[in-house]
Enzyme design. Sequence first.
Site: not given
Length: 657
Positions: A514, A600, A646
């Site tokens: 991330s 995502d 995610h």
Amino acid sequence: QEGTKVPSKRKQNTSIVTSDLLHKNLLKSEQKNWNNISPAYKAMTKRIKEKLEELHNMYTLNSGSPRMRFGENVYFEENGCIFIAKADDGEGNAEILFSVEDLGFSDAFIQRIRISPDQTYMAISLKSENSEEATCIIMKLGNLPVAEKIIPSVFSFEWAANDVLYYTTQKNLKCQDVFMTTFTYQKHTKLVYTEQDARFFVDLYCTKDRRFLTINSNSKTTSEVWLVDCRHPFESPALVQARTTGVLYHIEHRKDQLYILTTYGEPAEYKRYLLQLMKAPVASNGKENWQLVYAVEKKTKLVDFEMFSDDCIMFLKNAGHLYLNVFSFVSHSVQSIKLPTWACEFELESHPEHTTSTCYFQLSSPVHPPKRFAYSFKENNLIEQAVQEVPIITNCHTTRLLAKSKDETLVPITVFHNKNSKELHRRPLLVHVYGAYGIDLNMGFREEKLMLIEEGWILAYCHVRGGGEQGLSWHRDGCQHNKLKGLHDLRACITLLHQLGFSQPKHTALAAASAGGVLAGALCNTDPALIRAMVLQAPFLDVLNTMMKTHLPLTIEEQEEWGNPLEDEKCMKYIKSYCPYQNIKPQCYPSVFITAYENDERIPLTGILRYVQKLRKAALDHASRTSKKGNRMPNIILDVQANGSHCDSSWEHSLNE
């Protein structure tokens, strides 16, 4: 006005179509590349999968999930089922209350459980792999539990009374509405609160003694809390303290006093940097009436705190070490208790009864499965709970180091390696980094980390600025116009590891997920010779272009972390100076493996596809210019998963990945 050219709609539509087509072609090309490359890893994949399953069965399955105690009952979740057992009867006689599969949610996992005060109802949120939105199911408990209500797109929920549930809904990654729903007599649902500011996110919390339900509206830097009196759950929420820029606060309650954990206080340098526990009477709770009870020390992170009738227990972290502080409301004394040196993560078990005399929690590390501990207020001691036959990890050594960054700041590093490993400078090293949002690096137990230790790897966790490991100031010093400090910290950490004989550049890999992709990707551009490989999961790599697109769901609220390049030219130049995508150039790059998710919602796939394409081109340009002997072309691999999202996924999904 006459003569003004009207922009052609056709032109706009053409550019959107072209962009979509480019995206599809890039995705197809990457999928083809992956299909050509992945068979080469088949044997390795099979071996690793078998090893991970073995470790999972040995450790995680036996360690059990946290327990929720309600009077004489204990509730717990295992393998998609929720059980109830008598506290003094052992869990062998547990009854099943709920099964994910029985309700037809076979691809979902249980995220959150809340039981009503009289144990008549149980609210559960279920989340699937492919979405960030959860479904809330309310079960009526009894001899035969039945599903009373199903609410889609729910984020948080709490019981205000036996049959009154408050919940927030999630839309486009935002939570801004709070609803109340009732289950007996006149069943109804109504909107209770709406947040108007796009930078703020709303969630719910119940104070430990269940006297108040709190509606918490938080941005990255500012809080506002509203109270619902659980004795009068239908009355309108009451404001505690109107939002004040830079002041974060969280509310607990004890004996008609609100206890406020906050960044507010005197002297001025405390503000936004130190956490303090303050108190005020419920009847006059504005910040002018807040009185100091306890101040968290500088460079210390308050990970969690739990209120009991006469004590408050605080879980703290300083330079990677965990410890407990127990504050007595009766004697006003503080007792400090050190925890085992290997411990890196806490997980508190739920204690719905604030009058209890024991606090239960679990400790773990990336290579130590969760272990259960109890702190007794009466005896004032820590008790290690003897649990199931989980093998003890004895062959792993934990070391804590401090690296000196460019500005002389000392940056903590946690290192794990096999005690039996000889010649550490020849061993492969996996370095982890995050450094954003004031969030700590994830140091919970993972089977793959233990597998790497067993196979002779060294694991290093770099607690760089931008993360939250050393309190609020640690985050402030690594966000917005300080982002480069996190990069300097990472460089200093890896350099120190190599200097101390932990591996060497040609055996070093860097892992990030991330927002951690920003610092990892930046280091890959500035210091490619420090590492040989980089592994990224759903990485944020195109900061500048993403922060210029206000139509994306998170851009406005993220401005407090990255800045606003649309309105601030200085900020635009600064982001451009470190943004991984913007700074790719022809040079000898490390090999790169990226996992991304097609759907995502947080990290647009387009940015990752563009990054991979640009990186390949730069590596090729460099290779074609320099035909030196031994010059290598890096492996640049992108695995785009059709499923998954995610956030955290189930064990099965992460195993396949």
